[in-house]
Write an enzyme that holds these catalytic residues in place. Sequence first.
Site, PDB file in Angstrom:
ATOM      1  N   LYS A 198      -7.548   1.303  -2.266  1.00  0.00           N
ATOM      2  CA  LYS A 198      -7.059   0.814  -0.969  1.00  0.00           C
ATOM      3  C   LYS A 198      -6.949   1.946   0.047  1.00  0.00           C
ATOM      4  CE  LYS A 198      -5.216  -1.607   2.290  1.00  0.00           C
ATOM      5  NZ  LYS A 198      -3.914  -2.260   2.255  1.00  0.00           N
ATOM      6  N   THR A 208       0.867  -1.184   0.000  1.00  0.00           N
ATOM      7  CA  THR A 208       0.000   0.000   0.000  1.00  0.00           C
ATOM      8  C   THR A 208       0.899   1.228   0.000  1.00  0.00           C
ATOM      9  OG1 THR A 208      -1.742  -1.148   1.208  1.00  0.00           O
ATOM     10  CG2 THR A 208      -1.823   1.256   1.213  1.00  0.00           C
TER      11      THR A 208
END
Length: 329
Positions: free
Chosen positions: A202, A127
């Site tokens: 995300k 991420t």
Amino acid sequence: MAALFRGSRNVLLRWNKHVDLALVSKRSMASKTPVGFIGLGNMGSPMAKNLLKNGYPIIATDVFPESCKELHDIGAQVVDSPAEVAEKADRIITMLPSSPNVIEVYTGPNGILKKVKKGTLLIDSSTIDPAVSKEMAVAAEKMGAVFMDAPVSGGVGAASLAKLTFMVGGVEEEYNAAQELLTCMGANVVYCGQVGTGQAAKICNNMLLAIGMIGTAETMNLGIRLGLDPKLLAKILNMSSGRCWSSDTYNPVPGVMEGVPSANNYQGGFGTTLMAKDLGLAQNTATNTKTPIPLGSLAHQIFRVMCSRGYANKDFSSVFQFLREEEGQ
């Protein structure tokens, strides 16, 4: 004569069926060529294990060699650097803590792009900042490789059970090739669009997760102070409109649920440092797009304070413990 013809025809049909099955088997075996995996932390290790379980030979490395031992013991080949992984595999998955780690692993002196083969598929499940994903895609393209961002949601439990959700960004024509591997590690694989859109999805998800966890922790703490039994309160919330993932799947109150970090002194799971990092990404992108995120910004500050108060390495659901300590000051 007719019987002889029917017999010959049946033999021919069986032979054709055997050849067809052999070809299918050969194609299946061809697809199980080695897969590189870089980053064997809390998430990366179970993800790599699930690829092994599905028959994919794994070539792995991690900046901490001890992280590779368990995977090596069950059949993975361990090498010393990302560049070595790139020499041996033409499909590589990376699972790393932050943008600087991704930049180093891909473009550093011993990085993937130093030895990457043309046509290699690079899937990054870290991420990170969407802008960094785009930079890596450009750098990979110059070397003849394809980069896709595919961050995950679901946590360590879902990683172990191969029930992650993957949010994929990149060239649509390469999506099927990525999906073949990702479905071995996840229950949901969603194509989001061009490179960086997986990261965007995300970041938005984790901002909501952080806000929801703080809200759940506050609610549970208030109910306990009002004399409610925490298990009873959680049961009521989970059959009412306040129900959310943080209340019914990952409750932050010790003793309410088994098999979650709150039942293990907030060890394992998704670290507070990582949540603070992800909220920082949300804050940066919100600033760049002039998007108001008042609750997201406040959540960012709360998790940053937690990091400075000894919660950095605890699961992010330890915000409940943090609030309990705050009320005593």
